[in-house]
Design a protein around this motif. Structure first.
Motif, PDB file in Angstrom:
ATOM      1  N   VAL A 473       0.871  -1.181   0.000  1.00  0.00           N
ATOM      2  CA  VAL A 473       0.000   0.000   0.000  1.00  0.00           C
ATOM      3  C   VAL A 473       0.902   1.224   0.000  1.00  0.00           C
ATOM      4  O   VAL A 473       1.664   1.446   0.953  1.00  0.00           O
ATOM      5  CB  VAL A 473      -0.936   0.022   1.220  1.00  0.00           C
ATOM      6  CG1 VAL A 473      -1.840   1.250   1.148  1.00  0.00           C
ATOM      7  CG2 VAL A 473      -1.763  -1.258   1.276  1.00  0.00           C
ATOM      8  N   TYR A 474       0.837   2.002  -1.084  1.00  0.00           N
ATOM      9  CA  TYR A 474       1.730   3.147  -1.271  1.00  0.00           C
ATOM     10  C   TYR A 474       0.999   4.458  -0.991  1.00  0.00           C
ATOM     11  O   TYR A 474      -0.188   4.608  -1.298  1.00  0.00           O
ATOM     12  CB  TYR A 474       2.236   3.200  -2.708  1.00  0.00           C
ATOM     13  CG  TYR A 474       3.093   2.035  -3.138  1.00  0.00           C
ATOM     14  CD1 TYR A 474       4.460   2.022  -2.888  1.00  0.00           C
ATOM     15  CD2 TYR A 474       2.543   0.960  -3.828  1.00  0.00           C
ATOM     16  CE1 TYR A 474       5.259   0.963  -3.309  1.00  0.00           C
ATOM     17  CE2 TYR A 474       3.331  -0.110  -4.248  1.00  0.00           C
ATOM     18  CZ  TYR A 474       4.684  -0.099  -3.985  1.00  0.00           C
ATOM     19  OH  TYR A 474       5.463  -1.147  -4.401  1.00  0.00           O
ATOM     20  N   ASN A 475       1.734   5.401  -0.446  1.00  0.00           N
ATOM     21  CA  ASN A 475       1.275   6.785  -0.391  1.00  0.00           C
ATOM     22  C   ASN A 475       2.197   7.596  -1.284  1.00  0.00           C
ATOM     23  O   ASN A 475       3.332   7.904  -0.918  1.00  0.00           O
ATOM     24  CB  ASN A 475       1.304   7.327   1.038  1.00  0.00           C
ATOM     25  CG  ASN A 475       0.830   8.769   1.121  1.00  0.00           C
ATOM     26  OD1 ASN A 475       0.386   9.350   0.120  1.00  0.00           O
ATOM     27  ND2 ASN A 475       0.930   9.366   2.300  1.00  0.00           N
ATOM     28  N   TRP A 476       1.721   7.912  -2.485  1.00  0.00           N
ATOM     29  CA  TRP A 476       2.532   8.646  -3.452  1.00  0.00           C
ATOM     30  C   TRP A 476       2.509  10.157  -3.197  1.00  0.00           C
ATOM     31  O   TRP A 476       3.248  10.901  -3.850  1.00  0.00           O
ATOM     32  CB  TRP A 476       2.012   8.394  -4.870  1.00  0.00           C
ATOM     33  CG  TRP A 476       1.841   6.965  -5.248  1.00  0.00           C
ATOM     34  CD1 TRP A 476       0.661   6.298  -5.453  1.00  0.00           C
ATOM     35  CD2 TRP A 476       2.878   5.997  -5.492  1.00  0.00           C
ATOM     36  NE1 TRP A 476       0.894   4.993  -5.805  1.00  0.00           N
ATOM     37  CE2 TRP A 476       2.247   4.771  -5.841  1.00  0.00           C
ATOM     38  CE3 TRP A 476       4.268   6.045  -5.446  1.00  0.00           C
ATOM     39  CZ2 TRP A 476       2.959   3.610  -6.136  1.00  0.00           C
ATOM     40  CZ3 TRP A 476       4.983   4.894  -5.744  1.00  0.00           C
ATOM     41  CH2 TRP A 476       4.334   3.706  -6.084  1.00  0.00           C
ATOM     42  N   SER A 477       1.700  10.618  -2.263  1.00  0.00           N
ATOM     43  CA  SER A 477       1.466  12.051  -2.097  1.00  0.00           C
ATOM     44  C   SER A 477       2.453  12.675  -1.109  1.00  0.00           C
ATOM     45  O   SER A 477       3.196  11.984  -0.415  1.00  0.00           O
ATOM     46  CB  SER A 477       0.032  12.298  -1.624  1.00  0.00           C
ATOM     47  OG  SER A 477      -0.099  11.936  -0.265  1.00  0.00           O
ATOM     48  N   ASP A 478       2.402  14.000  -1.034  1.00  0.00           N
ATOM     49  CA  ASP A 478       3.283  14.754  -0.142  1.00  0.00           C
ATOM     50  C   ASP A 478       2.707  14.911   1.263  1.00  0.00           C
ATOM     51  O   ASP A 478       3.331  15.551   2.116  1.00  0.00           O
ATOM     52  CB  ASP A 478       3.539  16.151  -0.727  1.00  0.00           C
ATOM     53  CG  ASP A 478       4.254  16.093  -2.063  1.00  0.00           C
ATOM     54  OD1 ASP A 478       4.970  15.101  -2.307  1.00  0.00           O
ATOM     55  OD2 ASP A 478       4.094  17.026  -2.873  1.00  0.00           O
ATOM     56  N   ASP A 501       4.001  -7.650   8.889  1.00  0.00           N
ATOM     57  CA  ASP A 501       4.667  -6.493   8.295  1.00  0.00           C
ATOM     58  C   ASP A 501       6.048  -6.945   7.801  1.00  0.00           C
ATOM     59  O   ASP A 501       6.948  -7.230   8.597  1.00  0.00           O
ATOM     60  CB  ASP A 501       4.805  -5.391   9.333  1.00  0.00           C
ATOM     61  CG  ASP A 501       5.452  -4.133   8.771  1.00  0.00           C
ATOM     62  OD1 ASP A 501       5.964  -4.169   7.640  1.00  0.00           O
ATOM     63  OD2 ASP A 501       5.459  -3.110   9.485  1.00  0.00           O
ATOM     64  N   LEU A 502       6.243  -6.979   6.473  1.00  0.00           N
ATOM     65  CA  LEU A 502       7.482  -7.518   5.909  1.00  0.00           C
ATOM     66  C   LEU A 502       8.651  -6.551   5.993  1.00  0.00           C
ATOM     67  O   LEU A 502       9.803  -6.973   5.814  1.00  0.00           O
ATOM     68  CB  LEU A 502       7.258  -7.933   4.448  1.00  0.00           C
ATOM     69  CG  LEU A 502       6.290  -9.095   4.226  1.00  0.00           C
ATOM     70  CD1 LEU A 502       6.207  -9.448   2.752  1.00  0.00           C
ATOM     71  CD2 LEU A 502       6.699 -10.306   5.052  1.00  0.00           C
ATOM     72  N   VAL A 528       5.390   3.375   2.173  1.00  0.00           N
ATOM     73  CA  VAL A 528       4.730   2.142   1.775  1.00  0.00           C
ATOM     74  C   VAL A 528       4.563   1.255   3.010  1.00  0.00           C
ATOM     75  O   VAL A 528       5.395   1.286   3.923  1.00  0.00           O
ATOM     76  CB  VAL A 528       5.551   1.403   0.691  1.00  0.00           C
ATOM     77  CG1 VAL A 528       6.905   0.959   1.228  1.00  0.00           C
ATOM     78  CG2 VAL A 528       4.789   0.205   0.131  1.00  0.00           C
ATOM     79  N   ARG A 529       3.485   0.475   3.034  1.00  0.00           N
ATOM     80  CA  ARG A 529       3.333  -0.633   3.978  1.00  0.00           C
ATOM     81  C   ARG A 529       3.359  -1.912   3.157  1.00  0.00           C
ATOM     82  O   ARG A 529       2.596  -2.055   2.192  1.00  0.00           O
ATOM     83  CB  ARG A 529       2.033  -0.513   4.758  1.00  0.00           C
ATOM     84  CG  ARG A 529       1.985   0.665   5.713  1.00  0.00           C
ATOM     85  CD  ARG A 529       2.990   0.569   6.850  1.00  0.00           C
ATOM     86  NE  ARG A 529       2.830  -0.612   7.670  1.00  0.00           N
ATOM     87  CZ  ARG A 529       2.005  -0.667   8.731  1.00  0.00           C
ATOM     88  NH1 ARG A 529       1.285   0.402   9.063  1.00  0.00           N
ATOM     89  NH2 ARG A 529       1.928  -1.778   9.450  1.00  0.00           N
ATOM     90  N   LEU A 530       4.217  -2.820   3.534  1.00  0.00           N
ATOM     91  CA  LEU A 530       4.401  -4.075   2.813  1.00  0.00           C
ATOM     92  C   LEU A 530       3.971  -5.215   3.728  1.00  0.00           C
ATOM     93  O   LEU A 530       4.589  -5.446   4.775  1.00  0.00           O
ATOM     94  CB  LEU A 530       5.860  -4.232   2.396  1.00  0.00           C
ATOM     95  CG  LEU A 530       6.228  -5.484   1.573  1.00  0.00           C
ATOM     96  CD1 LEU A 530       5.466  -5.500   0.256  1.00  0.00           C
ATOM     97  CD2 LEU A 530       7.736  -5.518   1.316  1.00  0.00           C
TER      98      LEU A 530
END
Length: 545
Positions: A473-478, A501-502, A528-530
């Protein structure tokens, strides 16, 4: 989903033109028809792979009486499931073009992004020793007998960048064979970079054999207008130029190189004056590249060397290479008084990496192994969150995984990011796919897919053979953002899942417990959460057994 795909680009550059944009359709539903669709085949466009399109060149071919020209074949396909339709089209293209495969996906270290043109034999030797002694996690994840690669990039030929004169400079005083032997002593593969068709105007090759070079329309030697210094282009239709390529790559193979990064390949496809005027640019590129591939991996014998195409039109190299770069460089080396300085990095370059991976991840294993480019963790250019995000993109790309930092200079906390066994264990597996990839808004005025961060899907998923699901799950924002991960969206089924959580350094990841139906996440900017998710019932049964 409507897909138009050239099946085999052996002679021409295919351009598809259609008129359709969702913003012109009234209501919430998508349009069901494309009012105008044209397929054109031209001379090679002046484009590199990170560009959405290039301007095609005019092509004039003689057509003898009572004969004709046959186009490269194209496929037009429609399906309700966009992802499945696109994958089906690319599998068909790979089959038609004779896509090549390799027993494993290479991983290792590349000299370019931090050391640049200042690289020396000592740099290669110390990174071979470092990788062997300090990066056991990377070594252990290599498979099928192909060991991690130490790849020497640009800078090893006579300075500065005298391409065409492919002999080692004074900073490799013992020669390439001796350098390769030093790397082999650490039980590592050794790779090398070349721009095989580019010839520096000040090179000995250009002075000795101008007849081997492409000609411009006025009869002068063609100069590649894309580069900052004058380079001519080797003509693959000239028999002596082909023999030169034969000799060069046979020698490098004997020196011990088993990984070849071939760059600026687009140049061989320029439409220009050639020794054989009946050959198109695409044909010339394929002719030269096949000669190189056959010198590296002789036909009829097991293929032991990996060939990576860079700066190349993608479909024309299918069947001739094992891997291909699918975007631009993610870092830029800096020079200070002839020595390597801190590289230029930043989140905009990581966004470019993600954008190209989203647009081209379906090429992986269908056409070739994808190369999203290297991963880097240098501070202060990248925050720890940005470094994790960059590594995650590459680890889940399905393709090549190379490190780009000067490893000896990294602080321990940054080095630990590159050594995380949970993340390295993902390398070489199936590519993670963005969920709702085709629902993002598209702006036709932009040259790139997903040109804005809000167009990149936040949720990427891959399903492993053990029944677990890897979720990024990515956060591409600022800005920091919350995200509600719905398990049915990620796994195709609701219910309870054991979640880990990897990015935790604990082997197997940090257990987050059993969660039902969804999980709320808080993501800092550029992060990111992996996670790895396993059905709770199956996980409990394994523990009971």
């Amino acid at each position: 989903m409507f897909v138009a795909q050239v099946l085999k680009a052996s002679r021409f550059a295919t351009v598809f033109r259609w008129h359709y944009h969702r913003d012109e359709h009234e209501g919430d539903s998508l349009p069901t028809d494309i009012r105008t669709f044209v397929a054109e085949q031209h001379g090679s466009p002046l484009s590199q792979p990170e560009q959405r399109s290039g301007m095609p060149e005019e092509l004039r071919l003689a057509v003898p009486s009572q004969s004709g020209l046959v186009s490269d074949p194209i496929l037009v396909l429609y399906g309700d499931d966009g992802t499945a339709t696109l994958r089906k089209a690319l599998v068909a293209a790979g089959h038609a073009a004779g896509a090549r495969s390799f027993p494993t996906v290479p991983r290792g270290w590349c000299s370019w992004y931090h050391l640049g043109l200042a690289v020396t034999e000592a740099d290669i030797a110390r990174h071979a020793a470092f990788l062997a002694k300090r990066m056991p996690e990377l070594v252990k994840t290599s498979t099928n007998g192909y060991r991690p690669v130490i790849q020497l990039d640009d800078g090893w030929m006579p300075r500065w960048q005298r391409w065409g004169d492919w002999v080692a400079n004074e900073f490799f005083a013992e020669g390439l064979h001796a350098m390769a032997t030093r790397v082999h002593r650490h039980r590592l593969e050794v790779g090398i970079w070349l721009a095989p068709f580019h010839v520096a105007a000040d090179s000995q090759l250009a002075r000795a054999h101008p007849e081997w070079l492409l000609k411009a329309g006025d009869g002068s030697l063609l100069v590649d207008a894309r580069l900052g210094k004058p380079y001519h282009i080797l003509d693959p239709t000239h028999p002596d130029a082909l023999r030169f390529l034969d000799d060069l790559f046979v020698r490098l193979r004997r020196d011990g190189f088993t990984y070849y990064k071939l760059d600026f390949l687009y140049g061989a496809a320029y439409e220009a004056g050639r020794h054989d005027s009946a050959v198109t640019g695409m044909q010339a590129l394929r002719l030269g590249l096949k000669r190189i591939a056959d010198a590296i991996n002789p036909p009829g014998k097991p293929e032991k060397c990996f060939v990576l195409a860079c700066g190349a039109p993608l479909m024309p190299v299918v069947g001739l290479v094992h891997g291909a770069r699918i975007g631009g460089d993610v870092g830029i080396p800096q020079m200070e008084d002839g020595k390597a300085g801190p590289p230029h990095l930043g989140f905009p370059l990581i966004l470019s990496m993600a954008r190209n991976q989203a647009a081209r991840l379906f090429f992986d294993r269908s056409l070739f192994a994808v190369d999203a480019d290297v991963v880097m963790v240098a501070a202060p250019q990248l925050t720890p969150d940005e470094a994790r995000l960059m590594i995650t993109i590459a680890a889940l790309s399905g393709g090549i995984f190379m490190l780009g930092d000067d490893l000896e200079t990294l602080p321990s906390d940054r080095l630990a990011l590159l050594r995380n066994p949970n993340v390295l264990g993902l390398v070489g597996g199936p590519a993670a796919e963005p969920i709702h990839l085709f629902s993002a808004p598209e702006r036709e005025a932009q040259d790139h897919w997903f040109a804005f961060p809000q167009e990149l899907p936040p949720l990427w998923v891959r399903h492993d053979q053990d029944g677990s699901t890897v979720v990024a799950v990515y956060n591409w924002s600022d800005a920091a953002r919350p995200y509600r991960l719905h398990f049915s969206e990620a796994t195709g089924a609701g219910g309870s899942f054991s979640v880990a959580d990897l990015w935790s350094p604990r082997r197997g990841g940090r257990a987050l417990g059993i969660k039902a139906d969804s999980l709320r996440l808080n993501l800092p900017p550029h992060s990111v959460r992996l996670l790895r998710m396993k059905p709770a019932a199956a996980d409990a049964q394994r523990q009971h057994d």
